[in-house]
Motif scaffolding. Structure first.
Motif, PDB file in Angstrom:
ATOM      1  N   VAL A 153       8.825   5.672 -17.031  1.00  0.00           N
ATOM      2  CA  VAL A 153       7.997   6.739 -17.605  1.00  0.00           C
ATOM      3  C   VAL A 153       6.732   6.963 -16.773  1.00  0.00           C
ATOM      4  O   VAL A 153       6.370   8.095 -16.460  1.00  0.00           O
ATOM      5  N   ILE A 154       6.055   5.873 -16.395  1.00  0.00           N
ATOM      6  CA  ILE A 154       4.830   5.991 -15.599  1.00  0.00           C
ATOM      7  C   ILE A 154       5.132   6.601 -14.242  1.00  0.00           C
ATOM      8  O   ILE A 154       4.411   7.488 -13.754  1.00  0.00           O
ATOM      9  N   LEU A 155       6.210   6.162 -13.612  1.00  0.00           N
ATOM     10  CA  LEU A 155       6.564   6.662 -12.284  1.00  0.00           C
ATOM     11  C   LEU A 155       6.912   8.147 -12.344  1.00  0.00           C
ATOM     12  O   LEU A 155       6.451   8.934 -11.503  1.00  0.00           O
ATOM     13  N   ALA A 156       7.707   8.544 -13.335  1.00  0.00           N
ATOM     14  CA  ALA A 156       8.078   9.957 -13.469  1.00  0.00           C
ATOM     15  C   ALA A 156       6.853  10.828 -13.735  1.00  0.00           C
ATOM     16  O   ALA A 156       6.698  11.910 -13.151  1.00  0.00           O
ATOM     17  N   SER A 157       5.960  10.371 -14.606  1.00  0.00           N
ATOM     18  CA  SER A 157       4.745  11.121 -14.906  1.00  0.00           C
ATOM     19  C   SER A 157       3.855  11.244 -13.677  1.00  0.00           C
ATOM     20  O   SER A 157       3.219  12.272 -13.452  1.00  0.00           O
ATOM     21  N   GLY A 158       3.820  10.181 -12.867  1.00  0.00           N
ATOM     22  CA  GLY A 158       3.029  10.231 -11.643  1.00  0.00           C
ATOM     23  C   GLY A 158       3.559  11.246 -10.660  1.00  0.00           C
ATOM     24  O   GLY A 158       2.783  11.970 -10.019  1.00  0.00           O
ATOM     25  N   PHE A 159       4.889  11.324 -10.519  1.00  0.00           N
ATOM     26  CA  PHE A 159       5.484  12.296  -9.614  1.00  0.00           C
ATOM     27  C   PHE A 159       5.185  13.731 -10.048  1.00  0.00           C
ATOM     28  O   PHE A 159       4.958  14.608  -9.221  1.00  0.00           O
ATOM     29  N   VAL A 160       5.208  13.962 -11.352  1.00  0.00           N
ATOM     30  CA  VAL A 160       5.038  15.322 -11.866  1.00  0.00           C
ATOM     31  C   VAL A 160       3.569  15.706 -12.006  1.00  0.00           C
ATOM     32  O   VAL A 160       3.154  16.802 -11.601  1.00  0.00           O
ATOM     33  N   PHE A 161       2.745  14.821 -12.574  1.00  0.00           N
ATOM     34  CA  PHE A 161       1.364  15.173 -12.921  1.00  0.00           C
ATOM     35  C   PHE A 161       0.297  14.408 -12.132  1.00  0.00           C
ATOM     36  O   PHE A 161      -0.889  14.560 -12.405  1.00  0.00           O
ATOM     37  N   GLY A 162       0.719  13.549 -11.213  1.00  0.00           N
ATOM     38  CA  GLY A 162      -0.265  12.828 -10.410  1.00  0.00           C
ATOM     39  C   GLY A 162      -0.883  11.650 -11.153  1.00  0.00           C
ATOM     40  O   GLY A 162      -0.301  11.112 -12.101  1.00  0.00           O
ATOM     41  N   ILE A 163      -2.093  11.277 -10.728  1.00  0.00           N
ATOM     42  CA  ILE A 163      -2.767  10.102 -11.289  1.00  0.00           C
ATOM     43  C   ILE A 163      -3.038  10.265 -12.781  1.00  0.00           C
ATOM     44  O   ILE A 163      -2.853   9.335 -13.565  1.00  0.00           O
ATOM     45  N   LEU A 164      -3.482  11.469 -13.195  1.00  0.00           N
ATOM     46  CA  LEU A 164      -3.729  11.700 -14.623  1.00  0.00           C
ATOM     47  C   LEU A 164      -2.463  11.470 -15.435  1.00  0.00           C
ATOM     48  O   LEU A 164      -2.510  10.894 -16.531  1.00  0.00           O
ATOM     49  N   GLY A 165      -1.331  11.908 -14.908  1.00  0.00           N
ATOM     50  CA  GLY A 165      -0.065  11.695 -15.599  1.00  0.00           C
ATOM     51  C   GLY A 165       0.265  10.230 -15.765  1.00  0.00           C
ATOM     52  O   GLY A 165       0.790   9.814 -16.803  1.00  0.00           O
ATOM     53  N   MET A 166      -0.067   9.421 -14.761  1.00  0.00           N
ATOM     54  CA  MET A 166       0.193   7.992 -14.851  1.00  0.00           C
ATOM     55  C   MET A 166      -0.671   7.333 -15.920  1.00  0.00           C
ATOM     56  O   MET A 166      -0.233   6.408 -16.608  1.00  0.00           O
ATOM     57  N   ILE A 167      -1.918   7.823 -16.057  1.00  0.00           N
ATOM     58  CA  ILE A 167      -2.830   7.233 -17.045  1.00  0.00           C
ATOM     59  C   ILE A 167      -2.376   7.526 -18.468  1.00  0.00           C
ATOM     60  O   ILE A 167      -2.414   6.663 -19.340  1.00  0.00           O
ATOM     61  N   ILE A 168      -1.933   8.771 -18.707  1.00  0.00           N
ATOM     62  CA  ILE A 168      -1.586   9.174 -20.070  1.00  0.00           C
ATOM     63  C   ILE A 168      -0.103   8.992 -20.387  1.00  0.00           C
ATOM     64  O   ILE A 168       0.335   9.283 -21.497  1.00  0.00           O
ATOM     65  N   ALA A 169       0.681   8.513 -19.421  1.00  0.00           N
ATOM     66  CA  ALA A 169       2.134   8.450 -19.594  1.00  0.00           C
ATOM     67  C   ALA A 169       2.543   7.632 -20.808  1.00  0.00           C
ATOM     68  O   ALA A 169       3.305   8.104 -21.666  1.00  0.00           O
ATOM     69  N   VAL A 170       2.053   6.406 -20.900  1.00  0.00           N
ATOM     70  CA  VAL A 170       2.473   5.510 -21.997  1.00  0.00           C
ATOM     71  C   VAL A 170       2.026   6.032 -23.363  1.00  0.00           C
ATOM     72  O   VAL A 170       2.831   6.055 -24.306  1.00  0.00           O
ATOM     73  N   PRO A 171       0.743   6.447 -23.538  1.00  0.00           N
ATOM     74  CA  PRO A 171       0.351   6.988 -24.851  1.00  0.00           C
ATOM     75  C   PRO A 171       1.167   8.206 -25.271  1.00  0.00           C
ATOM     76  O   PRO A 171       1.603   8.298 -26.428  1.00  0.00           O
ATOM     77  N   VAL A 172       1.387   9.147 -24.333  1.00  0.00           N
ATOM     78  CA  VAL A 172       2.147  10.359 -24.678  1.00  0.00           C
ATOM     79  C   VAL A 172       3.596  10.004 -24.997  1.00  0.00           C
ATOM     80  O   VAL A 172       4.183  10.505 -25.973  1.00  0.00           O
ATOM     81  N   TYR A 173       4.188   9.143 -24.187  1.00  0.00           N
ATOM     82  CA  TYR A 173       5.580   8.750 -24.415  1.00  0.00           C
ATOM     83  C   TYR A 173       5.740   8.037 -25.758  1.00  0.00           C
ATOM     84  O   TYR A 173       6.722   8.265 -26.483  1.00  0.00           O
ATOM     85  N   THR A 174       4.769   7.199 -26.089  1.00  0.00           N
ATOM     86  CA  THR A 174       4.811   6.501 -27.385  1.00  0.00           C
ATOM     87  C   THR A 174       4.757   7.494 -28.532  1.00  0.00           C
ATOM     88  O   THR A 174       5.508   7.366 -29.514  1.00  0.00           O
ATOM     89  N   ALA A 175       3.876   8.484 -28.431  1.00  0.00           N
ATOM     90  CA  ALA A 175       3.776   9.506 -29.480  1.00  0.00           C
ATOM     91  C   ALA A 175       5.086  10.281 -29.620  1.00  0.00           C
ATOM     92  O   ALA A 175       5.551  10.553 -30.733  1.00  0.00           O
ATOM     93  N   ILE A 176       5.698  10.630 -28.483  1.00  0.00           N
ATOM     94  CA  ILE A 176       6.972  11.370 -28.519  1.00  0.00           C
ATOM     95  C   ILE A 176       8.060  10.535 -29.186  1.00  0.00           C
ATOM     96  O   ILE A 176       8.863  11.043 -29.985  1.00  0.00           O
ATOM     97  N   LYS A 177       8.094   9.246 -28.891  1.00  0.00           N
ATOM     98  CA  LYS A 177       9.100   8.368 -29.501  1.00  0.00           C
ATOM     99  C   LYS A 177       8.936   8.288 -31.010  1.00  0.00           C
ATOM    100  O   LYS A 177       9.921   8.339 -31.762  1.00  0.00           O
ATOM    101  N   VAL A 178       7.699   8.176 -31.462  1.00  0.00           N
ATOM    102  CA  VAL A 178       7.446   8.089 -32.908  1.00  0.00           C
ATOM    103  C   VAL A 178       7.899   9.364 -33.606  1.00  0.00           C
ATOM    104  O   VAL A 178       8.571   9.317 -34.652  1.00  0.00           O
ATOM    105  N   VAL A 179       7.519  10.516 -33.039  1.00  0.00           N
ATOM    106  CA  VAL A 179       7.898  11.806 -33.635  1.00  0.00           C
ATOM    107  C   VAL A 179       9.416  11.968 -33.626  1.00  0.00           C
ATOM    108  O   VAL A 179      10.018  12.426 -34.607  1.00  0.00           O
ATOM    109  N   ALA A 180      10.057  11.593 -32.511  1.00  0.00           N
ATOM    110  CA  ALA A 180      11.512  11.719 -32.420  1.00  0.00           C
ATOM    111  C   ALA A 180      12.213  10.857 -33.472  1.00  0.00           C
ATOM    112  O   ALA A 180      13.189  11.292 -34.099  1.00  0.00           O
ATOM    113  N   LYS A 181      11.708   9.635 -33.673  1.00  0.00           N
ATOM    114  CA  LYS A 181      12.336   8.764 -34.669  1.00  0.00           C
ATOM    115  C   LYS A 181      12.151   9.306 -36.085  1.00  0.00           C
ATOM    116  O   LYS A 181      13.041   9.164 -36.933  1.00  0.00           O
TER     117      LYS A 181
END
Length: 363
Positions: A319-347
């Motif tokens: 998740v961090i690597l993919a976010s970094g490729f798409v959104f750069g350093i900011l994407g790497m910083i927010i990757a885990v929090p955003v992914y966690t939120a998406i997982k909770v909503v999906a469940k």
């Protein structure tokens, strides 16, 4: 029948809509700093929530007093952190006045000559390799003063942001119930409980994530501090703190920390009595930092983050690597929090989906 007047009206309407969209995007661009303040304030609120709960439940503080006390503690920590920069800036400013770049270049050339002599004993022709790389001419130590000046400029310009973040954080924490009640009014009745439960779960997991991040940086700080103290680097405490804090940027942060510690270690050994030890000490410090980062990457990070957000270490890495490729350093910083939120909503909304079941089995 479509008349020319109708077409003209359609064109005018389309132009007005496009103009409105452009103005809206321009407005959002102009106030982008506000969104950054809101995001930081939200992070502060998530970190502060467990402390507030402790003050309310264990020490019987009133809610508002608990919020004020918590923010005051965080502010004092920040002020203490800033004050740590004062001796660092004073020391490095003095060291810059002693910087002899010509002598430093001479020392580097001497090290290169020793390396060439060593490899020549093994019939390795380094002359050609050195000539092609052109290392000595490509390294320019004049960047050091510019770097320090930029760092000072960044530190001196965040006063308004600090006040804004504290103000927003205070009301995020103080009026949580009010925000929840107001939010309920705009939610569709059939999804109200699912949405509110998702928000509560996300808040809980993200609080654990940011607390885990603080624990990780604390462990890294201790390891960095030990390395710097062993090799007698000036201002070891603050350098260890800054370089550990940079670990907030996954994977890239440690690289930036290594570059920064190289610069500051070299600056700390400027002067006739220390400059001869500059390169050797810097190499030892880099080796020590590399060992600390290896321990962090392979032990601390997987254990802390996989437990804090209930995700597999490989899952977090991808998740961090993919976010970094798409959104750069900011994407790497927010990757885990955003992914966690998406997982909770999906469940919450798609519990029977097979992919969601696999990804959220530990939530």
């Amino acid at each position: 029948m479509i008349t020319s007047k109708t077409i003209a009206n359609g064109i005018v309407r389309a132009v007005l809509i496009l103009a409105a969209i452009f103005l809206l995007l321009l407005f959002l661009y102009k106030i982008q700093v506000l969104f950054i303040y809101l995001a930081i304030a939200l992070v502060v609120a998530l970190i502060a929530s467990p402390i507030i709960h402790f003050l309310e439940n264990k020490l019987k503080f009133k809610h508002t007093l608990a919020v004020i006390t918590t923010l005051a503690l965080l502010l004092l920590l920040l002020i203490g952190f800033i004050l740590l920069f004062v001796p660092l800036i004073i020391t490095q400013s003095h060291n810059l006045s002693l910087l002899d770049t010509a002598k430093l270049q001479e020392d580097l050339n001497s090290v290169i000559m020793h390396v060439k002599s060593y490899f020549s004993d093994y019939n390795i022709d380094t002359d050609k390799l050195m000539k092609e790389a052109d290392i000595t001419s490509s390294i320019n130590f004049k960047f050091i003063p510019n770097f320090i000046n930029s760092l000072v400029g960044i530190l001196s310009g965040f006063g308004v942001g600090l006040a804004s973040v504290l103000f927003i954080s205070f009301f995020f924490l103080k009026d949580t119930e009010l925000f929840t009640k107001s939010f309920r009014k705009i939610l569709p009745d059939e999804h109200e409980e699912k949405i509110l439960h998702s928000i509560k779960k996300v808040n809980h997991l993200l609080s654990r994530y940011f607390i885990g991040l603080i624990i990780q940086m604390s462990i890294l700080f201790v390891m960095y501090l030990i390395v710097l103290l062993i090799f007698g680097v000036e201002n070891a405490f603050i350098i260890a703190f800054i370089t550990a804090f940079l670990n907030i940027i996954p994977y890239v942060g440690p690289l930036i920390a290594t570059v920064l510690v190289i610069v500051l270690t070299m600056l700390g050994h400027i002067g006739p009595e220390h400059q001869g030890e500059m390169l050797s000490t810097t190499i030892y410090v880099v080796i020590g930092y590399s060992i600390a980062q290896a321990i962090d990457n392979n032990v601390s990070t997987p254990l802390i983050f996989s437990n804090s957000v209930n995700s597999h270490p490989l899952e977090i890495f991808i998740v961090i690597l993919a976010s970094g490729f798409v959104f750069g350093i900011l994407g790497m910083i927010i990757a885990v929090p955003v992914y966690t939120a998406i997982k909770v909503v999906a469940k919450e909304f798609f519990p029977q989906n097979p992919v969601v079941k696999i990804l959220t089995k530990d939530l």
